[in-house]
Design a protein around this motif. Structure first.
Motif, PDB file in Angstrom:
ATOM      1  N   GLY A  38       0.749  -1.246   0.000  1.00  0.00           N
ATOM      2  CA  GLY A  38       0.000   0.000   0.000  1.00  0.00           C
ATOM      3  C   GLY A  38       0.778   1.294   0.000  1.00  0.00           C
ATOM      4  O   GLY A  38       0.186   2.356  -0.105  1.00  0.00           O
ATOM      5  N   VAL A  39       2.078   1.264   0.118  1.00  0.00           N
ATOM      6  CA  VAL A  39       2.864   2.497   0.152  1.00  0.00           C
ATOM      7  C   VAL A  39       3.779   2.512  -1.059  1.00  0.00           C
ATOM      8  O   VAL A  39       4.487   1.548  -1.304  1.00  0.00           O
ATOM      9  N   GLY A  40       3.743   3.585  -1.824  1.00  0.00           N
ATOM     10  CA  GLY A  40       4.644   3.693  -2.964  1.00  0.00           C
ATOM     11  C   GLY A  40       6.080   3.844  -2.506  1.00  0.00           C
ATOM     12  O   GLY A  40       6.362   4.521  -1.527  1.00  0.00           O
ATOM     13  N   ASN A  41       6.986   3.220  -3.195  1.00  0.00           N
ATOM     14  CA  ASN A  41       8.387   3.278  -2.823  1.00  0.00           C
ATOM     15  C   ASN A  41       9.017   4.509  -3.472  1.00  0.00           C
ATOM     16  O   ASN A  41       9.088   4.601  -4.692  1.00  0.00           O
ATOM     17  N   PRO A  42       9.493   5.452  -2.676  1.00  0.00           N
ATOM     18  CA  PRO A  42      10.086   6.654  -3.253  1.00  0.00           C
ATOM     19  C   PRO A  42      11.395   6.383  -3.993  1.00  0.00           C
ATOM     20  O   PRO A  42      11.783   7.137  -4.872  1.00  0.00           O
ATOM     21  N   VAL A  43      12.078   5.289  -3.665  1.00  0.00           N
ATOM     22  CA  VAL A  43      13.346   4.973  -4.313  1.00  0.00           C
ATOM     23  C   VAL A  43      13.121   4.582  -5.770  1.00  0.00           C
ATOM     24  O   VAL A  43      13.902   4.922  -6.657  1.00  0.00           O
ATOM     25  N   LEU A  44      12.041   3.861  -6.028  1.00  0.00           N
ATOM     26  CA  LEU A  44      11.807   3.321  -7.362  1.00  0.00           C
ATOM     27  C   LEU A  44      10.822   4.145  -8.186  1.00  0.00           C
ATOM     28  O   LEU A  44      10.369   3.700  -9.225  1.00  0.00           O
ATOM     29  N   SER A  45      10.489   5.325  -7.739  1.00  0.00           N
ATOM     30  CA  SER A  45       9.601   6.165  -8.534  1.00  0.00           C
ATOM     31  C   SER A  45      10.436   7.127  -9.381  1.00  0.00           C
ATOM     32  O   SER A  45      11.559   7.456  -9.053  1.00  0.00           O
ATOM     33  N   GLY A  46       9.906   7.542 -10.494  1.00  0.00           N
ATOM     34  CA  GLY A  46      10.599   8.488 -11.370  1.00  0.00           C
ATOM     35  C   GLY A  46      11.819   7.880 -12.014  1.00  0.00           C
ATOM     36  O   GLY A  46      11.742   6.867 -12.701  1.00  0.00           O
ATOM     37  N   GLN A  47      12.978   8.487 -11.805  1.00  0.00           N
ATOM     38  CA  GLN A  47      14.223   8.023 -12.409  1.00  0.00           C
ATOM     39  C   GLN A  47      14.661   6.669 -11.864  1.00  0.00           C
ATOM     40  O   GLN A  47      15.352   5.919 -12.526  1.00  0.00           O
ATOM     41  N   GLY A  48      14.254   6.328 -10.656  1.00  0.00           N
ATOM     42  CA  GLY A  48      14.638   5.053 -10.060  1.00  0.00           C
ATOM     43  C   GLY A  48      13.918   3.863 -10.668  1.00  0.00           C
ATOM     44  O   GLY A  48      14.275   2.719 -10.411  1.00  0.00           O
ATOM     45  N   ALA A  49      12.891   4.105 -11.484  1.00  0.00           N
ATOM     46  CA  ALA A  49      12.128   3.009 -12.087  1.00  0.00           C
ATOM     47  C   ALA A  49      12.968   2.212 -13.080  1.00  0.00           C
ATOM     48  O   ALA A  49      12.590   1.112 -13.460  1.00  0.00           O
ATOM     49  N   LEU A  50      14.104   2.746 -13.487  1.00  0.00           N
ATOM     50  CA  LEU A  50      15.014   2.017 -14.367  1.00  0.00           C
ATOM     51  C   LEU A  50      15.496   0.720 -13.714  1.00  0.00           C
ATOM     52  O   LEU A  50      15.679  -0.287 -14.384  1.00  0.00           O
ATOM     53  N   TRP A  51      15.667   0.739 -12.410  1.00  0.00           N
ATOM     54  CA  TRP A  51      16.181  -0.412 -11.677  1.00  0.00           C
ATOM     55  C   TRP A  51      15.101  -1.419 -11.313  1.00  0.00           C
ATOM     56  O   TRP A  51      15.412  -2.506 -10.840  1.00  0.00           O
TER      57      TRP A  51
END
Length: 124
Positions: free
Chosen positions: A37-50
């Motif tokens: 239920g909580v979006g991961n700030p690490v993997l949002s935006g530019q981090g979605a590459l990983w």
């Protein structure tokens, strides 16, 4: 002199590695289904590459650790016990990156500690 029969099974290492891998698999399932239920700030935006790389490492590492943990129950698996070191670290690193900034980080760290302790006990 009577020779002592040694069994090379290690149920404590099996239990620790199995519990760690099951925690990893639960966290992988919750991350993939969006169940936490909580979006991961690490993997949002530019981090979605990983995202695909980390998800693949988490799934493969968790399943490998689950399967390799059974080598602690058999006498013939003595050489395979050290193999559990790589999937424990690989899945742990990927899942910590996945759950950073969420409330599931502590569950992932608990699974990591149990898996690494299991590997350490199996190498003794």
């Amino acid at each position: 002199m009577a020779s002592k029969s040694h069994t090379h099974t290690n149920p404590a290492a099996f239990g620790l590695e199995m519990l760690g891998s099951l925690i990893y698999l639960v966290v992988v399932y919750l991350v993939s289904s969006g169940g936490y239920g909580v979006g991961n700030p690490v993997l949002s935006g530019q981090g979605a590459l990983w995202l695909p790389i980390l998800y693949s490492a988490a799934v493969i590492g968790s399943i490998l650790l689950f399967l390799v943990s059974f080598t602690n129950l058999f006498n013939g698996g003595i050489g395979m016990r050290k193999v559990a070191f790589a999937p424990a670290w690989m899945a742990g690193f990927a899942l910590v990156a996945f759950t950073a900034g969420t409330s599931w980080l502590w569950v992932t760290i608990l699974g990591f500690v149990l898996a690494v302790l299991g590997v350490a006990v199996s190498c003794m």
